[in-house]
Design an enzyme around this catalytic site. Sequence first.
Site, PDB file in Angstrom:
ATOM      1  N   CYS A  33       0.826  -1.208   0.000  1.00  0.00           N
ATOM      2  CA  CYS A  33       0.000   0.000   0.000  1.00  0.00           C
ATOM      3  C   CYS A  33       0.858   1.255   0.000  1.00  0.00           C
ATOM      4  O   CYS A  33       0.406   2.328  -0.383  1.00  0.00           O
ATOM      5  CB  CYS A  33      -0.887   0.057   1.228  1.00  0.00           C
ATOM      6  SG  CYS A  33      -2.050  -1.280   1.335  1.00  0.00           S
ATOM      7  N   ASP A  35       2.347   2.563   2.849  1.00  0.00           N
ATOM      8  CA  ASP A  35       2.508   3.217   4.145  1.00  0.00           C
ATOM      9  C   ASP A  35       2.701   2.162   5.232  1.00  0.00           C
ATOM     10  O   ASP A  35       1.924   1.217   5.320  1.00  0.00           O
ATOM     11  CB  ASP A  35       1.265   4.011   4.610  1.00  0.00           C
ATOM     12  CG  ASP A  35       0.456   4.621   3.491  1.00  0.00           C
ATOM     13  OD1 ASP A  35       0.713   5.775   3.181  1.00  0.00           O
ATOM     14  OD2 ASP A  35      -0.442   3.934   2.956  1.00  0.00           O
ATOM     15  N   CYS A  58       4.048   8.664   2.735  1.00  0.00           N
ATOM     16  CA  CYS A  58       4.017   9.991   2.131  1.00  0.00           C
ATOM     17  C   CYS A  58       4.083  11.086   3.194  1.00  0.00           C
ATOM     18  O   CYS A  58       4.148  10.807   4.392  1.00  0.00           O
ATOM     19  CB  CYS A  58       2.751  10.135   1.303  1.00  0.00           C
ATOM     20  SG  CYS A  58       1.253  10.007   2.281  1.00  0.00           S
ATOM     21  N   CYS A 102      -4.297   7.907   5.781  1.00  0.00           N
ATOM     22  CA  CYS A 102      -3.073   8.010   6.587  1.00  0.00           C
ATOM     23  C   CYS A 102      -3.423   8.277   8.051  1.00  0.00           C
ATOM     24  O   CYS A 102      -2.767   7.759   8.960  1.00  0.00           O
ATOM     25  CB  CYS A 102      -2.183   9.136   6.077  1.00  0.00           C
ATOM     26  SG  CYS A 102      -1.540   8.856   4.429  1.00  0.00           S
TER      27      CYS A 102
END
Lengths: 146, 384
Positions: A33, A35, A58, A102
């Site tokens: 993915c 993360d 990110c 996130c």
Amino acid sequence: MYTDKVMDHFSNPRNVGVLEDANAVGQVGNLKCGDIMKMYLKIEDGIIADVRFQTFGCGAAVATSSMATELIKGKSIEDALKLTNSAVVEALEGLPPQKIHCSVLAEEAVKSAIADYYRRQGIDPTPIVGCTGDCDACHAHNHEEE
Amino acid sequence: MNKYVYADNAATTRLAPEALEAMLPFLGEQYGNPSSVYSFADGPRRAMAAARETVASVIGAKPDEVVFTSGGTEADNHALAGAVRFGSKKHVITSAIEHHAVLHTLKKLKKEGVEVTVVGVNSDGIVDPAEIAAAIRPDTAIISVMAANNEVGSIQPIAEIGAIAREKGVLFHTDAVQAAGHIPLDVERMNIDLLSLSAHKFNGPRGVGALYIRRGSRVSTLIEGGGQEKNRRSGTENVAGIVGLAKALELSAADMESEGARLSTLRDRMIDEILKIPDSHLTGPKENRLPGLASFTFGGIEGESLVLRLDLAGIAASSGSACSTASLDPSHVLLALGLTHEVAHGSLRLSLGRYSTDADVDHILGTLPSTVKLLRAMSPVWTE
């Protein structure tokens, strides 16, 4: 694209690194993915005395991790468990829609670490913590088909 | 902050001052509509005719084969939709590393009954012409393969593909958006029937491009209206943009060889130095690469974070990582090269251009290793 608050936490992440004497460690997300968050907690007398994080991801992933550590540091386990992803988003003064996942990951990272804390003491964390992180890290990925 | 280093010329480029200068009259007093008969429109009309001649001469075409568009995306849409809508042939062959202007257009055309064969690439990001040849069917309307890739810089064997297409009597379109103005293109020698280009990739203005349509090619129009561009593309012409496009292309063509050599040297210096970073990898080929484009992956870090960190250090670059795109999927180009999602997340593209200097490269090389190191230090998946 990001708020000043997000960029502040991205460029000067708080509590970043490894906590050598952590007694609770949780990791959520996966490489596919894009993360991964790892949360290290030192819990003393039911209080989160210290916290560190490491994040692969990110700008939003770094900023949400950083903000989550700030929001739980010095808090009781009970209060830390109340941390929601929207509280993290709010504290960062917003995230772009495609980055909301996130903040979910940040919430799950905290829960995952606390679950580890209970597990180390032989206590089943599920009734206390609920979802112990990494429930569905990629769920926000929209594979749109026209 | 010191000087900002712009290393994202594959995304867009700075408008050449000479092009700006050439455009200004047509943003000012020379506003006549080129379609009007009166003498007031003579200036814009003549400027457009001259621009058409310039573009034609750079790509080896005839002036009346050049159709001005709103950009590369429109040109790609026009070529593909125009080819399959014209007749009864409904099969298209393309490659897995095309720009979305091609792939998403084809996805839409599938709903009109178009069948698409997508040919893969090797690990350097290069299409095998033999695979194209093998995919040709009696109902193949068009083959569309880009001249050079925007993410990994791989230059495609379009002359070979053009020869195959010509021999089989199939239209050949090339998306030359990244190639035009940077590497030689000749529609005759390469047997190209349709070619898309975009001004802002070679220091022209944004919002203008061109589609070369070989005389006699059976291609429908895309945009209907007042019949401008000899009925091939309606809409009052963007005269200033067209003039700017031609001026920029003329400049690029004039020093293509020396600029290509200069940029290749800078690019190779970047590649050699950056590959000294542990767990760093070049994406795309060593040879047959766009002069200004260097692309990499770095283990243990994520591309968007890297791009943001470089921005803080005064460098504009880009990444094909999932997090740097709206779709949250990593670049289809990197996946087509055989990279895993995991590796593709750590991608970085540095693209130099006409105004890039040695000092720019010094700054990049002075900044990137420590930036990668910093991000790795906070990565849970990196171990020294």
